[in-house]
Design a protein around this motif. Structure first.
Motif, PDB file in Angstrom:
ATOM      1  N   UNK A  82       0.833  -1.214   0.000  1.00  0.00           N
ATOM      2  CA  UNK A  82       0.000   0.000   0.000  1.00  0.00           C
ATOM      3  C   UNK A  82       0.859   1.253   0.000  1.00  0.00           C
ATOM      4  N   UNK A  83       1.946   1.215   0.776  1.00  0.00           N
ATOM      5  CA  UNK A  83       2.863   2.349   0.867  1.00  0.00           C
ATOM      6  C   UNK A  83       3.566   2.561  -0.470  1.00  0.00           C
ATOM      7  N   UNK A 138       7.100   6.011   8.739  1.00  0.00           N
ATOM      8  CA  UNK A 138       7.535   4.973   7.803  1.00  0.00           C
ATOM      9  C   UNK A 138       8.989   5.209   7.396  1.00  0.00           C
ATOM     10  N   UNK A 139       9.628   4.219   6.759  1.00  0.00           N
ATOM     11  CA  UNK A 139      11.028   4.377   6.343  1.00  0.00           C
ATOM     12  C   UNK A 139      11.240   5.621   5.480  1.00  0.00           C
ATOM     13  N   UNK A 140      12.395   6.230   5.640  1.00  0.00           N
ATOM     14  CA  UNK A 140      12.755   7.402   4.845  1.00  0.00           C
ATOM     15  C   UNK A 140      12.904   7.004   3.374  1.00  0.00           C
ATOM     16  N   UNK A 177      23.225   5.411   2.266  1.00  0.00           N
ATOM     17  CA  UNK A 177      23.834   5.802   3.546  1.00  0.00           C
ATOM     18  C   UNK A 177      23.003   6.869   4.234  1.00  0.00           C
ATOM     19  N   UNK A 178      22.606   7.904   3.490  1.00  0.00           N
ATOM     20  CA  UNK A 178      21.795   8.976   4.067  1.00  0.00           C
ATOM     21  C   UNK A 178      20.488   8.439   4.656  1.00  0.00           C
ATOM     22  N   UNK A 179      19.840   7.519   3.929  1.00  0.00           N
ATOM     23  CA  UNK A 179      18.576   6.977   4.408  1.00  0.00           C
ATOM     24  C   UNK A 179      18.766   6.145   5.674  1.00  0.00           C
ATOM     25  N   UNK A 180      19.869   5.402   5.744  1.00  0.00           N
ATOM     26  CA  UNK A 180      20.168   4.642   6.959  1.00  0.00           C
ATOM     27  C   UNK A 180      20.357   5.576   8.146  1.00  0.00           C
ATOM     28  N   UNK A 240       2.529  10.037   3.220  1.00  0.00           N
ATOM     29  CA  UNK A 240       3.400   8.866   3.313  1.00  0.00           C
ATOM     30  C   UNK A 240       3.938   8.654   4.723  1.00  0.00           C
ATOM     31  N   UNK A 241       3.906   9.716   5.540  1.00  0.00           N
ATOM     32  CA  UNK A 241       4.488   9.683   6.896  1.00  0.00           C
ATOM     33  C   UNK A 241       5.963   9.280   6.810  1.00  0.00           C
ATOM     34  N   UNK A 242       6.674   9.891   5.877  1.00  0.00           N
ATOM     35  CA  UNK A 242       8.079   9.567   5.639  1.00  0.00           C
ATOM     36  C   UNK A 242       8.904  10.825   5.460  1.00  0.00           C
ATOM     37  N   UNK A 243      10.143  10.770   5.949  1.00  0.00           N
ATOM     38  CA  UNK A 243      11.128  11.770   5.579  1.00  0.00           C
ATOM     39  C   UNK A 243      11.525  11.518   4.133  1.00  0.00           C
TER      40      UNK A 243
END
Length: 203
Positions: free
Chosen positions: A30-31, A143-145, A128-131, A105-108
């Protein structure tokens, strides 16, 4: 500008655009579907009025000065957090070009700007940035970036192989720097008029 014009016309003639992201493999179904709707494969930055080559930092600065227009181009639901957003980990500093939050999305959303064509190494840097964002900035209810690499040009096959074994959600989009037709015509006419005036004054 001519190359941009040719590229823009090719988009109007093209069929369904090829996917240049890995959202389907890295996000819940869904995301992922929602992310597919939110993010484009190409953005028009013509509102910047750029008619000559520029550096990545200058492109970033111009986008910051016109952040409202840039957010409108990105789409609904984006909130701007900052540019050159500082992340510190293990005694080292990292800087994300532009950081947003998407309410739906509730995401960066991290955006990296590149003035040239897509290169595979950009994916490793974004990964790397997302981690770091997920470890240092993401709240437990978010949620995950998501990362977007914004390049002047991209090759679908290069993007596909670069994203193949990446487990973070990353998309690659390109941009055009052409103004809409009417504004471009006005800009060209103004420049011609200015040149004529300069020529007359020097005679």
């Amino acid at each position: 500008m001519l190359l941009n014009a040719i590229k823009m016309d090719s988009y109007s003639l093209a069929g369904k655009p090829l996917k240049t992201h890995n959202f389907d493999q890295t996000l819940p179904a869904a995301h992922a579907d929602y992310a597919n709707e939110v993010f484009k494969s190409s953005y028009n930055l013509g509102f910047l009025g750029i008619t000559e080559p520029l550096k990545e930092l200058e492109l970033e600065n111009r986008l910051i000065t016109k952040i409202r227009a840039f957010i409108l181009e990105l789409g609904k639901g984006f909130s701007f957090i900052g540019n050159q957003y500082r992340l510190e980990y293990n005694g080292k500093e990292y800087f994300v070009d532009m950081l947003f939050f998407h309410r739906g999305l509730r995401s960066l959303v991290a955006i990296e700007l590149k003035i040239g064509s897509f290169k595979a190494e950009y994916v490793g840097k974004m990964n790397l940035y997302l981690s770091l964002l997920d470890r240092l900035e993401k709240s437990v209810d978010e949620n995950p970036s998501i990362g977007i690499i914004l390049c002047a040009d991209k090759d679908h096959l290069d993007v596909e192989i670069a994203l193949q074994d990446i487990n973070k959600p990353i998309g690659v989009a390109d941009y055009q720097l052409l103004l809409p037709k009417d504004e471009l015509q006005t800009l060209v006419l103004n420049e011609l008029h200015a040149n004529e005036q300069q020529t007359k004054s020097s005679e």
